[in-house]
Design an enzyme around this catalytic site. Structure first.
Site, PDB file in Angstrom:
ATOM      1  N   GLU A 197       0.812  -1.252  -0.152  1.00 37.07           N
ATOM      2  CA  GLU A 197      -0.122   0.111   0.041  1.00 37.07           C
ATOM      3  C   GLU A 197       0.900   1.288  -0.033  1.00 37.07           C
ATOM      4  OE1 GLU A 197      -3.383  -0.161   2.737  1.00 37.07           O
ATOM      5  OE2 GLU A 197      -4.011  -1.941   1.909  1.00 37.07           O
ATOM      6  N   GLU A 320      -4.760  -8.546  -0.271  1.00 34.18           N
ATOM      7  CA  GLU A 320      -5.613  -8.311   0.979  1.00 34.18           C
ATOM      8  C   GLU A 320      -7.205  -8.265   0.603  1.00 34.18           C
ATOM      9  OE1 GLU A 320      -4.324  -5.252   3.615  1.00 34.18           O
ATOM     10  OE2 GLU A 320      -2.232  -5.538   3.297  1.00 34.18           O
TER      11      GLU A 320
HETATM   12  O1  AHR Z   1      -5.230  -5.965   6.881  1.00 27.33           O
HETATM   13  C1  AHR Z   1      -4.997  -4.806   7.679  1.00 27.33           C
HETATM   14  C2  AHR Z   1      -4.476  -3.823   7.266  1.00 27.33           C
HETATM   15  O2  AHR Z   1      -5.089  -3.258   5.815  1.00 27.33           O
HETATM   16  C3  AHR Z   1      -3.131  -3.840   6.219  1.00 27.33           C
HETATM   17  O3  AHR Z   1      -2.108  -3.676   7.262  1.00 27.33           O
HETATM   18  C4  AHR Z   1      -3.119  -2.751   5.340  1.00 27.33           C
HETATM   19  O4  AHR Z   1      -2.383  -3.234   4.154  1.00 27.33           O
HETATM   20  C5  AHR Z   1      -4.515  -2.518   4.736  1.00 27.33           C
HETATM   21  O5  AHR Z   1      -4.757  -1.151   4.927  1.00 27.33           O
END
Ligand code: AHR
Length: 516
Positions: A197, A320
């Site tokens: 991210e 994710e």
């Molecule tokens: O999964 C929780 C968080 O969500 C992670 O650390 C991040 O990459 C995302 O914003």
């Protein structure tokens, strides 16, 4: 009358909301002799970040703990994960990855420096779970490690040396250090993420800046011996198509194997994400239709990628995904601990069905996260664990891993609750190596059984077995007091004839049907 707020709109609660479905034939035609794409088992990957009680207390309790453990790994969690046969595990973050310095997590645990986990609750991280502890865990569960390097606050040298430490077989400063720390052989890890991210917690970079940084980091991420790295660029946030465009334009395909993508199913707003357990049928359908937007993301990011990579060499790595609700009342807001209901099982089923469908572009996916965080597969307290409804979906969907994706045609009645509409049935079809056809079916209608006729084109079906996951209510969940409210059981309400397979799919249920 009770009103609830969803995405800023006022929605009237269940008892005034009309629920309807258009009556039409529900039919599935499966082309059992037509398939060209293999569903990578890596779509069934997981993610363990140093966040809340995921690593500490969830996976790792240390060898001196009173909680039964094997070399420091919590035994109940270890066994539950081993049973899932997960293909890969992403670590150490998430946002944590871009403030993690790997050299803090090697050597004698007593000598390891502490740090503050600024993203997640500001707690002190003692680095007792580091590279060796992660690699040993991955080995015990039979998963391929997927490591995310630090771009946000690290350096090219730091990531390059981590790769040398882990993968180099000869004599070098880093491989000598690894040997000194007790690991003679290199681990030969393939999957490496270059930051996380980076448009946000990983450095707040612009797409153009990150693309240049990626090229620098990837240049010094070396292959050692026969081990060829699979390098994953930090991809877009949900609907940010510009990020994908800029990265595809500026990073040569020869330098990048995967491009990550993150999308969370947030039912309300980021300010009011709504409760994980207290919701009505209208909210349930909002959640599921938001989860289904994964498909739009794959199609639209995929269309941009197609322009630069028509052969689909670069995989979308959905590293994710999952539900994100308000934390359980009374728990640390920085720990992201939430319960998991039958609704989460539907989100998992729909998401995995979508990933399967687009397996030509989606090469890997990692649900967030493994233990005690967000849409977890396992929840723990001091001496007990719960397998969540989401865990059971991963268990039931095992046959899709590395199976041949089969094309199908589905006609399904529409379900409408309030202003939200979706097809009642959501399906994925595949064929295992031994010829067994796998059909996962989700009937999202909370009230109505659906009679589904399945035509298996190109196959002379002889036998059927099936498993079902359902529960008394859409918000049923497993608690430490009642651990088996939502669990899979054998399903027998089907009839196989020469012409077709007829299945009475119960309301709010998910099936895995296997036909031989
Ligand atoms: O999964 C929780 C968080 O969500 C992670 O650390 C991040 O990459 C995302 O914003």
């Amino acid at each position: 009358m009770k009103n609830i707020s969803i995405m800023g709109l006022m929605v009237v609660s269940t008892f005034l909301i009309s629920i309807s479905s258009n009556a039409q034939e529900n039919r599935l035609i499966v082309n059992t002799d037509q398939g060209k794409t293999t569903i990578s088992r890596h779509i069934y990957g997981h993610f363990a970040e140093h966040l809340g009680r995921n690593i500490y207390g969830g996976i790792w309790v240390g060898p001196d703990s009173e909680i039964p453990n094997e070399d420091g790994y919590r035994l109940d969690v270890l066994k539950a994960i081993q049973n899932l046969e997960i293909p890969n595990l992403r670590w150490p973050g998430g946002c944590f990855a871009d403030e993690y310095h790997w050299t803090d997590g090697i050597g004698n645990p007593k000598d390891r420096p502490m740090m503050i986990n600024t993203h997640w609750g500001g707690v002190v991280e003692d680095n007792s779970f580091g590279t060796h502890e992660f690699m040993n865990f991955a080995k015990k569960i039979g998963a391929e490690p997927y490591i995310t390097g630090n771009v946000g606050s690290g350096s090219v040298e730091e990531m390059s040396k981590w790769i040398e430490y882990i993968n180099f077989d000869g004599v070098s400063p880093m491989s000598n250090l690894r040997k000194k720390n007790g690991q003679e052989e290199p681990w030969n890890i393939k999957y490496w993420g270059v930051g996380n991210e980076n448009w946000g917690c990983g450095g707040n970079m612009t797409a153009e800046y990150y693309a240049n940084e990626y090229r620098r980091y990837a240049t010094y991420a070396r292959d050692y011996g026969a081990n060829k790295l699979y390098k994953i660029a930090g991809g877009a946030n949900s609907f940010d198509y510009n990020w994908t465009e800029v990265l595809m334009k500026n990073i040569p395909i020869s330098m990048m194997d995967g491009l990550s993508l993150h999308y969370y199913t947030v039912t309300g707003t980021w300010q009011n994400k709504t409760s994980a357990t207290d919701f009505d049928k209208a909210t349930y359908l909002v959640t599921l239709s938001k989860a289904a937007r994964l498909e739009e993301l794959i199609v639209r990011h995929g269309a941009i990628m197609d322009q630069y990579d028509p052969e689909k060499k670069v995989g979308i790595i959905f590293d994710e995904w999952g539900t994100w609700f308000d934390v359980e009342p009374g728990t640390n807001p920085g720990f992201l601990y939430q319960q998991n209901t039958l609704r989460d099982a539907f989100v998992a089923a729909i998401s995995l069905n979508i990933f399967n469908k687009h397996a030509d572009r989606v090469h890997m996916a990692n649900i967030a996260q493994t233990v005690n965080v967000l849409q977890a597969i396992i929840l723990t307290n001091d001496n007990d664990i719960i397998l969540t409804p989401t865990y059971h979906i991963f268990d039931m969907y095992k046959p899709h891993k590395d199976a041949l994706l089969l094309s199908h045609h589905l006609t399904s009645e529409e379900l409408s609750i309030g202003s939200e509409k979706m097809e009642s049935l959501n399906v994925s079809t595949s064929k295992s190596e031994d010829g067994t056809v796998n059909i996962s079916i989700a009937n999202i209608n909370p009230d109505k059984k659906i009679d589904l006729e399945v035509l298996l084109r190109g196959m002379n079906a002889k036998s059927v077995t099936a498993t079902i996951l359902t529960a008394p209510e859409i918000n049923s969940y497993n608690s430490f007091e009642k651990k088996e409210v939502v669990k899979p059981t054998e399903f027998k309400d089907f009839k196989l004839s020469k012409e077709s397979l007829k299945i009475a799919v119960p309301a709010k249920s998910i099936l895995m049907v296997r036909v031989k």
